[in-house]
Design a protein around this motif. Sequence first.
Motif, short mmCIF file in Angstrom:
data_model
loop_
_atom_site.label_atom_id
_atom_site.label_comp_id
_atom_site.label_asym_id
_atom_site.label_seq_id
_atom_site.Cartn_x
_atom_site.Cartn_y
_atom_site.Cartn_z
N HIS A 167 58.92 42.30 51.81
CA HIS A 167 57.69 43.10 51.81
C HIS A 167 57.74 44.08 50.64
CE1 HIS A 167 56.61 41.55 55.77
NE2 HIS A 167 57.90 41.67 56.06
N PHE A 168 56.58 44.31 50.03
CA PHE A 168 56.55 45.24 48.89
C PHE A 168 55.15 45.81 48.75
CE2 PHE A 168 55.58 41.00 47.35
CZ PHE A 168 54.50 41.18 46.51
N PHE A 169 55.07 46.91 47.98
CA PHE A 169 53.77 47.51 47.68
C PHE A 169 53.27 47.00 46.33
CE2 PHE A 169 55.25 50.72 50.73
CZ PHE A 169 54.10 50.85 51.50
N ALA A 170 51.95 46.97 46.20
CA ALA A 170 51.32 46.66 44.92
C ALA A 170 50.11 47.56 44.76
CB ALA A 170 50.92 45.20 44.86
N MET A 171 49.78 47.85 43.51
CA MET A 171 48.63 48.68 43.17
C MET A 171 47.81 47.96 42.10
SD MET A 171 51.23 51.75 42.97
CE MET A 171 52.14 52.18 44.44
N PRO A 172 46.99 46.99 42.50
CA PRO A 172 46.19 46.27 41.50
C PRO A 172 45.24 47.23 40.78
CG PRO A 172 46.13 45.17 43.64
CD PRO A 172 46.74 46.52 43.85
N TYR A 173 45.21 47.14 39.46
CA TYR A 173 44.33 48.01 38.66
C TYR A 173 43.71 47.15 37.56
CZ TYR A 173 42.73 51.80 35.65
OH TYR A 173 41.95 52.65 34.89
N GLY A 174 42.43 46.84 37.71
CA GLY A 174 41.78 45.96 36.73
C GLY A 174 42.51 44.62 36.68
N ASP A 175 42.91 44.22 35.48
CA ASP A 175 43.63 42.96 35.31
C ASP A 175 45.13 43.11 35.53
OD1 ASP A 175 41.29 41.63 34.69
OD2 ASP A 175 41.50 41.99 32.53
N TYR A 176 45.59 44.31 35.84
CA TYR A 176 47.03 44.57 35.97
C TYR A 176 47.46 44.55 37.44
CZ TYR A 176 46.33 46.28 31.21
OH TYR A 176 45.98 46.40 29.88
N PHE A 177 48.55 43.83 37.71
CA PHE A 177 49.10 43.79 39.06
C PHE A 177 50.41 44.56 39.03
CE2 PHE A 177 51.21 41.66 42.74
CZ PHE A 177 50.25 41.96 43.70
#
Length: 197
Positions: A166-176
């Motif tokens: 399990h992990f966190f992600a912060m999608p921002y525009g085209d950036y993962f």
Amino acid sequence: MTLDIERLRASLLREPSAGHFVQEDGLEDQPLTPAAVLFPIVMREEGQTVLLTQRTAHLRDHAGQISFPGGRVEADDPSPIHTALRETEEEIGLSRERIDVLGFLPEYRTGTGFRVTPVVALVRPPFELAIDPFEVAEAFEVPLAFLLDPLNHKRHSLHYRGALRHFFAMPYGDYFIWGATAGMIRSLSERLGLHAA
């Protein structure tokens, strides 16, 4: 949201500490390679941002991922600050004259075998970058307020080495933005008390 610098400084560790650490899912009992990264908060007039890099696709470790500038500790590095500043200069050409170190986040231990000291610092514009094209595909900035907002912290999971991680992600525009970089951002937001108990 503009983050008060004294509040930020008060939330950080004054010295790097292996006694305080965050550990990723899937970390096995293995020797860990020491590393350090710079968590660079850029003091833009229109709002604070975080300077991130996208690693080139051919690198052995974390190819193509979004990361903080930094890397493994060399034998002659006297401190994690030195490692983070040296690597930042080598990777993106950001001069240490533009950087004011505030403190440290807890050591971050990755499932890929690194123990990373995050060095949090302010970066004072103007500055010019000189990107090392072998290591860095791109350098870009993301608003600090976006990264620290818990609503933008998405939980994900994947199968890795036979186990569900399990992990966190912060999608921002085209950036993962995910993995260790997202984990360190999450660590800062938690230390700032931005999460409901």
